[in-house]
Write a protein that holds these residues in place. Structure first.
Motif, PDB file in Angstrom:
ATOM      1  N   GLU A  82      19.849   0.009   4.336  1.00 21.80           N
ATOM      2  CA  GLU A  82      20.202   1.055   3.192  1.00 21.80           C
ATOM      3  C   GLU A  82      21.662   0.894   2.872  1.00 21.80           C
ATOM      4  O   GLU A  82      22.583   0.667   3.786  1.00 21.80           O
ATOM      5  CB  GLU A  82      19.944   2.360   3.531  1.00 21.80           C
ATOM      6  CG  GLU A  82      18.585   2.824   3.883  1.00 21.80           C
ATOM      7  CD  GLU A  82      18.286   4.274   4.279  1.00 21.80           C
ATOM      8  OE1 GLU A  82      19.180   4.995   3.908  1.00 21.80           O
ATOM      9  OE2 GLU A  82      16.888   4.556   4.118  1.00 21.80           O
ATOM     10  N   PRO A 106      11.335  -0.658  -8.079  1.00 15.70           N
ATOM     11  CA  PRO A 106      10.411  -0.720  -7.020  1.00 15.70           C
ATOM     12  C   PRO A 106      10.272  -2.315  -6.728  1.00 15.70           C
ATOM     13  O   PRO A 106       9.686  -2.777  -7.659  1.00 15.70           O
ATOM     14  CB  PRO A 106       9.572   0.089  -7.385  1.00 15.70           C
ATOM     15  CG  PRO A 106       9.263   0.244  -8.782  1.00 15.70           C
ATOM     16  CD  PRO A 106      10.696   0.134  -9.057  1.00 15.70           C
ATOM     17  N   TYR A 128      16.199   2.479  -0.505  1.00 22.03           N
ATOM     18  CA  TYR A 128      15.271   2.897   0.744  1.00 22.03           C
ATOM     19  C   TYR A 128      13.942   2.513   0.381  1.00 22.03           C
ATOM     20  O   TYR A 128      13.645   1.861  -0.647  1.00 22.03           O
ATOM     21  CB  TYR A 128      15.256   4.464   0.727  1.00 22.03           C
ATOM     22  CG  TYR A 128      14.502   4.935  -0.632  1.00 22.03           C
ATOM     23  CD1 TYR A 128      13.282   5.398  -0.729  1.00 22.03           C
ATOM     24  CD2 TYR A 128      15.193   5.143  -1.845  1.00 22.03           C
ATOM     25  CE1 TYR A 128      12.821   5.958  -1.901  1.00 22.03           C
ATOM     26  CE2 TYR A 128      14.912   5.732  -3.027  1.00 22.03           C
ATOM     27  CZ  TYR A 128      13.491   6.060  -3.107  1.00 22.03           C
ATOM     28  OH  TYR A 128      13.041   6.412  -4.179  1.00 22.03           O
ATOM     29  N   ASN A 129      13.176   2.711   1.443  1.00 26.30           N
ATOM     30  CA  ASN A 129      11.610   2.073   1.359  1.00 26.30           C
ATOM     31  C   ASN A 129      10.748   3.414   1.375  1.00 26.30           C
ATOM     32  O   ASN A 129      10.942   4.401   2.257  1.00 26.30           O
ATOM     33  CB  ASN A 129      11.176   1.093   2.275  1.00 26.30           C
ATOM     34  CG  ASN A 129      10.847   1.559   3.478  1.00 26.30           C
ATOM     35  OD1 ASN A 129      11.608   2.628   4.212  1.00 26.30           O
ATOM     36  ND2 ASN A 129       9.715   0.965   4.250  1.00 26.30           N
ATOM     37  N   ASP A 130       9.549   3.379   0.666  1.00 25.26           N
ATOM     38  CA  ASP A 130       8.656   4.633   0.661  1.00 25.26           C
ATOM     39  C   ASP A 130       7.217   3.687   0.786  1.00 25.26           C
ATOM     40  O   ASP A 130       6.564   3.555  -0.111  1.00 25.26           O
ATOM     41  CB  ASP A 130       8.839   5.112  -0.863  1.00 25.26           C
ATOM     42  CG  ASP A 130       7.680   6.413  -0.878  1.00 25.26           C
ATOM     43  OD1 ASP A 130       7.272   6.921   0.198  1.00 25.26           O
ATOM     44  OD2 ASP A 130       7.534   6.637  -2.239  1.00 25.26           O
ATOM     45  N   GLY A 131       7.076   3.509   2.135  1.00 26.47           N
ATOM     46  CA  GLY A 131       5.762   2.866   2.289  1.00 26.47           C
ATOM     47  C   GLY A 131       5.950   1.521   2.121  1.00 26.47           C
ATOM     48  O   GLY A 131       6.750   0.661   2.747  1.00 26.47           O
ATOM     49  N   ASP A 132       5.082   1.087   1.206  1.00 30.62           N
ATOM     50  CA  ASP A 132       4.941  -0.263   0.796  1.00 30.62           C
ATOM     51  C   ASP A 132       5.850  -0.904  -0.257  1.00 30.62           C
ATOM     52  O   ASP A 132       6.151  -1.875  -0.723  1.00 30.62           O
ATOM     53  CB  ASP A 132       3.528  -1.074   0.506  1.00 30.62           C
ATOM     54  CG  ASP A 132       2.643  -0.964   1.585  1.00 30.62           C
ATOM     55  OD1 ASP A 132       3.133  -0.823   2.707  1.00 30.62           O
ATOM     56  OD2 ASP A 132       1.331  -1.030   1.423  1.00 30.62           O
ATOM     57  N   TYR A 166      12.939  -0.046  -2.688  1.00 31.44           N
ATOM     58  CA  TYR A 166      13.680   0.605  -3.990  1.00 31.44           C
ATOM     59  C   TYR A 166      15.241   0.108  -3.892  1.00 31.44           C
ATOM     60  O   TYR A 166      15.892   0.112  -3.101  1.00 31.44           O
ATOM     61  CB  TYR A 166      13.859   2.088  -4.207  1.00 31.44           C
ATOM     62  CG  TYR A 166      12.677   2.468  -4.532  1.00 31.44           C
ATOM     63  CD1 TYR A 166      11.970   2.888  -6.027  1.00 31.44           C
ATOM     64  CD2 TYR A 166      11.497   3.130  -3.484  1.00 31.44           C
ATOM     65  CE1 TYR A 166      10.758   3.317  -6.257  1.00 31.44           C
ATOM     66  CE2 TYR A 166      10.307   3.459  -4.058  1.00 31.44           C
ATOM     67  CZ  TYR A 166      10.069   3.552  -5.151  1.00 31.44           C
ATOM     68  OH  TYR A 166       8.550   4.003  -5.507  1.00 31.44           O
ATOM     69  N   LYS A 193       6.290  -4.659  -0.918  1.00 27.68           N
ATOM     70  CA  LYS A 193       6.568  -5.197   0.495  1.00 27.68           C
ATOM     71  C   LYS A 193       6.381  -6.655   0.405  1.00 27.68           C
ATOM     72  O   LYS A 193       6.949  -7.802   1.268  1.00 27.68           O
ATOM     73  CB  LYS A 193       5.809  -4.548   1.616  1.00 27.68           C
ATOM     74  CG  LYS A 193       6.152  -5.079   2.896  1.00 27.68           C
ATOM     75  CD  LYS A 193       5.684  -3.957   3.988  1.00 27.68           C
ATOM     76  CE  LYS A 193       5.814  -4.330   5.566  1.00 27.68           C
ATOM     77  NZ  LYS A 193       5.670  -3.350   6.373  1.00 27.68           N
TER      78      LYS A 193
END
Length: 187
Positions: free
Chosen positions: A107, A92, A74-78, A81, A95
């Protein structure tokens, strides 16, 4: 240790503490003077390409590049993972290192991550991916000129040029190296 005389295309070496890959090389033996190796090399981290002539006996440390297949979670902002499928370790990735890979990875898709000294410097999606078209204009009946294309948005948000007969909801195959439509998915 490797010498400049051992250079071959694709070989990695360290110069000034940074990893480089040999893009092209040529052993030159002039009529007068000493032989040398004309080398075109690319800095693996910055992507800068340089040309330099090295003495064939000049020694370099070999740059150890580790390649791992990992699963995108998944991604969490910039931050994006990735998980190692063997150790379940999560890493992590910023970007800025994702580059064009962000356009083609969903995903749970697998990607290739490259590491130098345990630090990720590149993310590569698979060469070919099958993605669903989420948005495109309907084709115009009777418009049968050759190579007529239209823009289509796929599920990852990438915009691809596709033939006019492709409709929303269809799965298409894309070459991630060029971003080109290859055909309808065989899935």
């Amino acid at each position: 240790m490797i010498t400049a005389g051992d250079f071959r295309k694709g070989m990695t070496f360290e110069l000034d503490g940074e990893p480089n890959v040999v893009v092209d090389f040529q052993h030159v033996k002039p009529g007068k003077g000493a032989a040398f190796v004309r080398t075109k090399y690319k800095n693996i981290i910055t992507g800068a390409i340089r040309e330099t002539a090295f003495n064939p006996t000049e020694k370099f440390n070999e740059a150890r590049i580790e390649t791992r297949k990992m699963t995108y979670l998944y991604n969490d902002g910039d931050l994006f993972y990735f998980m190692d499928p063997e150790s379940f370790e999560q890493i992590p990735v910023g970007k800025d290192l994702m580059g064009d890979a962000v356009k083609y990875i969903r995903e749970n898709d697998e990607a290739t991550l490259r590491f130098y000294e345990n630090s990720c410097f590149a993310v590569e999606p698979p060469n070919f991916v099958d993605l669903t078209v989420t948005e495109t204009e309907p084709g115009i009946k009777g418009d049968t000129a050759t190579n007529v294309t239209k823009a289509a948005t796929v599920e990852t948000g990438a915009v691809i040029q596709v033939p006019i007969f492709i409709e929303e909801g269809e799965k298409i195959q894309i070459d991630t190296r060029t971003g080109e439509y290859l055909g309808r998915s065989k899935e």
